[in-house]
Design an enzyme around this catalytic site. Structure first.
Site, PDB file in Angstrom:
ATOM      1  N   ASN A   1      -3.271  62.201   0.362  1.00 41.07           N
ATOM      2  CA  ASN A   1      -1.724  62.487  -0.897  1.00 41.07           C
ATOM      3  C   ASN A   1      -1.744  61.113  -1.152  1.00 41.07           C
ATOM      4  OD1 ASN A   1       1.059  62.863   0.310  1.00 41.07           O
ATOM      5  ND2 ASN A   1       0.297  62.735   2.280  1.00 41.07           N
TER       6      ASN A   1
ATOM      7  N   ARG B   1      -2.494  41.433  14.777  1.00 47.98           N
ATOM      8  CA  ARG B   1      -2.483  42.385  14.098  1.00 47.98           C
ATOM      9  C   ARG B   1      -1.868  41.209  12.878  1.00 47.98           C
ATOM     10  NH1 ARG B   1      -0.343  47.127  14.585  1.00 47.98           N
ATOM     11  NH2 ARG B   1      -0.218  47.217  16.672  1.00 47.98           N
TER      12      ARG B   1
ATOM     13  N   ASN C   1       6.193  54.343   1.543  1.00 49.16           N
ATOM     14  CA  ASN C   1       5.788  55.242   2.258  1.00 49.16           C
ATOM     15  C   ASN C   1       6.519  56.805   2.951  1.00 49.16           C
ATOM     16  OD1 ASN C   1       3.739  55.572   4.593  1.00 49.16           O
ATOM     17  ND2 ASN C   1       5.946  55.729   6.180  1.00 49.16           N
TER      18      ASN C   1
ATOM     19  N   HIS D   1       5.972  59.678   5.537  1.00 47.33           N
ATOM     20  CA  HIS D   1       6.120  60.284   6.264  1.00 47.33           C
ATOM     21  C   HIS D   1       7.096  62.228   6.267  1.00 47.33           C
ATOM     22  CE1 HIS D   1       7.290  59.743  10.876  1.00 47.33           C
ATOM     23  NE2 HIS D   1       7.849  60.763  10.040  1.00 47.33           N
TER      24      HIS D   1
ATOM     25  N   SER E   1       9.878  62.539   3.868  1.00 52.00           N
ATOM     26  CA  SER E   1      10.765  61.708   2.644  1.00 52.00           C
ATOM     27  C   SER E   1      10.031  60.935   2.798  1.00 52.00           C
ATOM     28  CB  SER E   1      11.627  61.362   3.915  1.00 52.00           C
ATOM     29  OG  SER E   1      12.235  62.010   4.823  1.00 52.00           O
TER      30      SER E   1
ATOM     31  N   GLU F   1      11.471  47.911  10.581  1.00 47.44           N
ATOM     32  CA  GLU F   1      11.616  48.938  11.689  1.00 47.44           C
ATOM     33  C   GLU F   1      11.001  50.398  11.115  1.00 47.44           C
ATOM     34  OE1 GLU F   1      15.561  51.077  14.325  1.00 47.44           O
ATOM     35  OE2 GLU F   1      15.169  49.218  12.984  1.00 47.44           O
TER      36      GLU F   1
ATOM     37  N   ASP G   1       9.417  53.488   9.647  1.00 49.83           N
ATOM     38  CA  ASP G   1      10.279  54.307   9.359  1.00 49.83           C
ATOM     39  C   ASP G   1      11.781  54.456   8.974  1.00 49.83           C
ATOM     40  OD1 ASP G   1       7.609  55.887   9.202  1.00 49.83           O
ATOM     41  OD2 ASP G   1       7.398  56.746  10.797  1.00 49.83           O
TER      42      ASP G   1
ATOM     43  N   GLU H   1       3.873  67.156   0.034  1.00 52.55           N
ATOM     44  CA  GLU H   1       4.198  65.811   0.338  1.00 52.55           C
ATOM     45  C   GLU H   1       2.986  65.505  -1.144  1.00 52.55           C
ATOM     46  OE1 GLU H   1       1.863  64.080   3.845  1.00 52.55           O
ATOM     47  OE2 GLU H   1       3.172  65.779   4.964  1.00 52.55           O
TER      48      GLU H   1
HETATM   49  C1  GRF Z   1       0.252  62.731   5.863  1.00 54.10           C
HETATM   50  O1  GRF Z   1       1.340  63.917   6.708  1.00 54.10           O
HETATM   51  C2  GRF Z   1       1.663  61.121   5.619  1.00 54.10           C
HETATM   52  O2  GRF Z   1       2.807  61.739   5.695  1.00 54.10           O
HETATM   53  C3  GRF Z   1       1.523  61.082   7.183  1.00 54.10           C
HETATM   54  O3  GRF Z   1       0.211  61.112   7.743  1.00 54.10           O
HETATM   55  C4  GRF Z   1      -0.579  62.232   6.447  1.00 54.10           C
HETATM   56  C5  GRF Z   1      -1.788  61.741   5.431  1.00 54.10           C
HETATM   57  O4  GRF Z   1      -2.251  62.506   5.330  1.00 54.10           O
HETATM   58  N1  GRF Z   1       1.693  59.268   7.249  1.00 54.10           N
HETATM   59  P1  GRF Z   1      -2.998  62.250   4.112  1.00 54.10           P
HETATM   60  O5  GRF Z   1      -4.101  61.263   4.545  1.00 54.10           O
HETATM   61  O6  GRF Z   1      -2.736  61.762   2.809  1.00 54.10           O
HETATM   62  O7  GRF Z   1      -4.059  63.230   3.530  1.00 54.10           O
END
Ligand code: GRF
Length: 190
Positions: free
Chosen positions: A16, A67, A109, A111, A138, A145, A147, A176
């Site tokens: 991504n 954390r 983010n 998801h 999404s 909280e 997602d 995505e």
């Molecule tokens: C994606 O499916 C994203 O939605 C999720 O983790 C995966 C990450 O894939 N949170 P990449 O590292 O972007 O290839």
């Protein structure tokens, strides 16, 4: 054009992040990717960033005893980059308020589900177990909280007979890679 300064957070493959970097090669795109940060030093996506002349930085969460300490180190780095927006792309960390408060309204983010359905992990397997006919992804603002922040954009895919979590994940991932650059552009223009 005054392009927004964006940092991308990853933990692994970074496909991504790569989709965003490719979109931002267009000078008309309203954001520039100034750094890619991973909590895992061996994340494959860091090499992609280096190959594209983008600052690639690892902050190993295992080096911190809490954390909050890790989040604080990450926040310091992100602040030092004078970012307008932080885009999480496969960043597999629960965030404390150290980050969610500092970047409220400026951190997004992606998801792999049609939020508010299937927050958390194993989204594809859970959609299949429910007999969902439609699934997807999404982009949302990050809030305290997991997602649960406001949704910016979603894309749907059909669930097909014989789908496994793997085949469904692959179909969602194609969407995505289209959705995230579009949603980031929307955020950059607001
Ligand atoms: C994606 O499916 C994203 O939605 C999720 O983790 C995966 C990450 O894939 N949170 P990449 O590292 O972007 O290839």
């Amino acid at each position: 054009m005054n392009r927004k300064r964006v940092g991308v957070l990853i933990s692994g493959r970074g496909s991504n992040m790569a989709a965003i970097v490719k979109a931002a090669r267009n000078p008309a795109y309203p954001a520039e990717i100034v750094c890619v940060v991973s909590n895992r030093p061996d994340a494959a996506g860091l090499q992609f960033a280096r190959d594209n002349s983008i600052a690639a930085h690892a902050i190993d969460h295992k080096q911190f005893s809490s954390r909050e300490e890790f989040d604080s180190a990450l926040n310091d780095y992100l602040q030092s980059q004078r970012l307008d927006i932080v885009a999480c792309a496969g960043f597999m960390r629960i965030m404390s308020p150290v980050l969610t408060k500092a970047w409220a309204g400026r951190m997004i983010n992606i998801h792999p589900s049609l939020l508010p359905l299937y927050k958390g992990t194993h989204t594809h397997a859970r959609a299949l177990a429910d007999g969902a006919k439609v699934h997807g992804c999404s982009v949302h603002y990050v809030s305290a909280e997991l997602d649960s922040g406001p949704v910016i954009a979603r894309a749907e895919v059909p669930v097909l007979p014989g789908d496994t979590p793997k085949t469904l994940a692959a179909r969602v991932l194609v969407e995505e890679h289209k959705l995230y650059p579009k949603a980031l552009a929307m955020v950059a223009l607001t």
